[in-house]
Design a protein around this motif. Sequence first.
Motif, PDB file in Angstrom:
ATOM      1  N   ILE A 338      35.173  46.735 -87.670  1.00 47.09           N
ATOM      2  CA  ILE A 338      36.242  47.681 -87.957  1.00 47.09           C
ATOM      3  C   ILE A 338      35.798  49.016 -87.113  1.00 47.09           C
ATOM      4  N   GLN A 339      36.694  49.515 -86.368  1.00 45.45           N
ATOM      5  CA  GLN A 339      36.551  50.689 -85.537  1.00 45.45           C
ATOM      6  C   GLN A 339      37.075  51.942 -86.082  1.00 45.45           C
ATOM      7  N   ILE A 340      36.625  52.846 -86.288  1.00 43.88           N
ATOM      8  CA  ILE A 340      37.270  54.054 -86.965  1.00 43.88           C
ATOM      9  C   ILE A 340      37.078  55.107 -85.640  1.00 43.88           C
ATOM     10  N   THR A 341      38.516  55.809 -85.161  1.00 45.26           N
ATOM     11  CA  THR A 341      38.177  56.540 -84.221  1.00 45.26           C
ATOM     12  C   THR A 341      39.402  57.955 -84.819  1.00 45.26           C
ATOM     13  N   THR A 342      38.498  58.965 -84.609  1.00 45.48           N
ATOM     14  CA  THR A 342      39.536  60.348 -85.096  1.00 45.48           C
ATOM     15  C   THR A 342      39.468  61.330 -83.592  1.00 45.48           C
ATOM     16  N   GLU A 343      40.447  61.992 -83.795  1.00 48.44           N
ATOM     17  CA  GLU A 343      40.694  62.932 -82.926  1.00 48.44           C
ATOM     18  C   GLU A 343      41.578  63.971 -83.028  1.00 48.44           C
ATOM     19  N   VAL A 344      41.894  65.062 -82.552  1.00 48.97           N
ATOM     20  CA  VAL A 344      43.185  65.938 -82.536  1.00 48.97           C
ATOM     21  C   VAL A 344      44.167  65.606 -81.377  1.00 48.97           C
ATOM     22  N   ASP A 345      45.262  65.592 -81.627  1.00 52.23           N
ATOM     23  CA  ASP A 345      46.241  65.162 -80.536  1.00 52.23           C
ATOM     24  C   ASP A 345      46.639  66.413 -79.980  1.00 52.23           C
ATOM     25  N   THR A 346      47.663  66.465 -79.050  1.00 55.16           N
ATOM     26  CA  THR A 346      48.348  67.641 -78.312  1.00 55.16           C
ATOM     27  C   THR A 346      49.121  68.345 -79.329  1.00 55.16           C
ATOM     28  N   GLU A 347      49.667  67.900 -80.154  1.00 49.81           N
ATOM     29  CA  GLU A 347      50.444  68.600 -81.288  1.00 49.81           C
ATOM     30  C   GLU A 347      49.618  69.269 -82.334  1.00 49.81           C
ATOM     31  N   GLN A 348      48.167  69.328 -82.248  1.00 45.07           N
ATOM     32  CA  GLN A 348      47.358  69.801 -83.241  1.00 45.07           C
ATOM     33  C   GLN A 348      47.528  69.104 -84.608  1.00 45.07           C
ATOM     34  N   TRP A 349      47.441  67.710 -84.544  1.00 50.44           N
ATOM     35  CA  TRP A 349      47.534  67.004 -85.741  1.00 50.44           C
ATOM     36  C   TRP A 349      46.175  66.169 -85.564  1.00 50.44           C
ATOM     37  N   ALA A 350      45.853  65.771 -86.725  1.00 45.79           N
ATOM     38  CA  ALA A 350      44.410  64.957 -86.972  1.00 45.79           C
ATOM     39  C   ALA A 350      45.029  63.681 -86.929  1.00 45.79           C
ATOM     40  N   VAL A 351      44.264  62.685 -86.164  1.00 43.66           N
ATOM     41  CA  VAL A 351      44.700  61.417 -86.043  1.00 43.66           C
ATOM     42  C   VAL A 351      43.511  60.160 -86.140  1.00 43.66           C
ATOM     43  N   ILE A 352      43.623  59.483 -87.351  1.00 47.78           N
ATOM     44  CA  ILE A 352      42.674  58.810 -87.625  1.00 47.78           C
ATOM     45  C   ILE A 352      43.038  57.354 -87.209  1.00 47.78           C
ATOM     46  N   SER A 353      42.379  56.478 -86.524  1.00 51.34           N
ATOM     47  CA  SER A 353      42.697  55.150 -86.336  1.00 51.34           C
ATOM     48  C   SER A 353      41.454  54.043 -86.908  1.00 51.34           C
TER      49      SER A 353
END
Length: 425
Positions: A338-353
Motif C-alpha cells: 500500500i503506497q500513501i502519497t501526500t502533496e499540495v497541488d497548484t490549487e492549494q488543496w491537500a491531496v492524499i493518494s
Amino acid sequence: MTNTSNTGFILIVDDNPTNLSVLCEALNSEGFRFRVAVDGESAIAQVERNQPELILLDVQMPGIDGFETCRRLKANPVSQNIPIIFTTALNDIASKTKGFALGAVDYIPKPFAQEEVIARVRVHLRLKQLTESLEQQVSDRTATLKKAQVQLVQQEKLSTLGELIAGVAHEINNPISFIASNLPPLEEYIAGVSEILQLYQQEYPNPTSRITTAIEKLDLDFVLQDMFKILESLKIGSERIEKISTSLRNFSRLDSDLKMPADLHEGLDSTLMILQHRLKGNSDRPSIEVIRNYGELPEVDCYIGQMNQVFMNILANAIDALDEAIAQDKISDSIPQIQITTEVDTEQWAVISIADNGMGIPESIQQRLFEPLFTTKPVGKGTGLGLSIAHQIVVEKHNGELLVNSQLGQGTEFIIKIPIMSATG
C-alpha cells in the motif's frame, strides 16, 4: 479449584526425570493442571491436539532441541500465541538472546527454585489473561462499531464512532496506566533490596553454609541482573500499549461541530497503527508493506475525526483487496503493498493518494463504488457503507473530491482532495 481454566493446562517439556519431578511437584503444589512431554516432537504433536495455556520448554534435549521446538511452535498459527518459558542451565547472553528472538517470553534457570518457577508461571499466565481480555474488549467494540455504521449514515452523527473508539482507548489506558505507574517504584524497591544484599555480602563475607547453598541454588548474581532486564521488558511493553492507546485517542477526536487545523499525516499514522494487526503477515499471506511518500503538507482545516474515518475505510478496503488478490494468486507483485502519497497541488488543496497493487476494479463496478449499500463482498463481509461514508465526508463536509483510478491487474488508487483552508472558516 485450579489455577488455570477447567480445560487449561501447562505443558512441561523435558527429557530429564529429575527436572520433570521438580517441575511437576512445584506446579502440583499450587493446584496447576499440567501435562508432560519428553521431547520436542511429542510436544509439538500434543500442542496440535490440545493447546496449553503456557509451555515450560527445556533447551537441551535429544532430537530437536528447545530452540527448534520453539521456532516450529511459533511458526504454527495454532500455537504461535502460546507463551513459552525456557528452562535451561545455559546462562550465556547469546543463548538467551536467541530464545527471546524466537519468541520466548522468559527464562527459568536450572537448578530450579520452586518459588521462582511458581512466580514466573503466575506472572505469564496473568499477562496472557490480560492480553486475551483486552483483545476481546477490542473485538467486542469493533463489532459494535460495525453495527453503528448504518446509524451514522442515517443520522449524520459520525461522533458516535469516535465515542466508541475513545471508550476502547479508555479501557486500555486504565490497566496500562496502573502497570506503568507501578514499574518505577518496583524498580526502586528491587534496586534497594539488591543494594542491601550487596552490603550484606561485603559486611559478612563468610556466610553460613545454609546461606551459601541458598545463594547457589537461586544463582543470586544472575537473578539480580535478570530482574532489571525483566523490568526493562515490561517498560517497553507498556510503552507500546500506551502508543496504541494514544493512536486510538487521536483517531477518535470528537470535533464534529468545528473544523480546526490538523496534521493529516498524524491521522494517517494513527489509522495505520489501529490496522497494524491486519497488516501483519499470517498463514495465508506475507506482511503488507506500507510505503509512506509523505510530502510537505501543512495543517489542513478539517473535521479530523471524520477524515480519520475516511482513511480507515479506504485503507481497510485496500487490505481486503490485497487479501483477495493473494487468495486468487492475482497480485500484481510478489509483495503486497500500500503506497500513501501526500502533496499540495497548484490549487492549494491537500491531496492524499492511497494505492494498492491488488487485482484492480472493473470499470462497471467503479461507477457504483460510492453508492450507499453497494458492495462486491460476500454476505456478512461488508455493509456497502464504507466508501459512501467516505464520499459524504470528503465531498459534502469538506467541499472536496474523492476519486478512484483502477485498472485490472494493476491495482487501485483512491485520491482524496480537500482545500487546505476552509472557504467558510
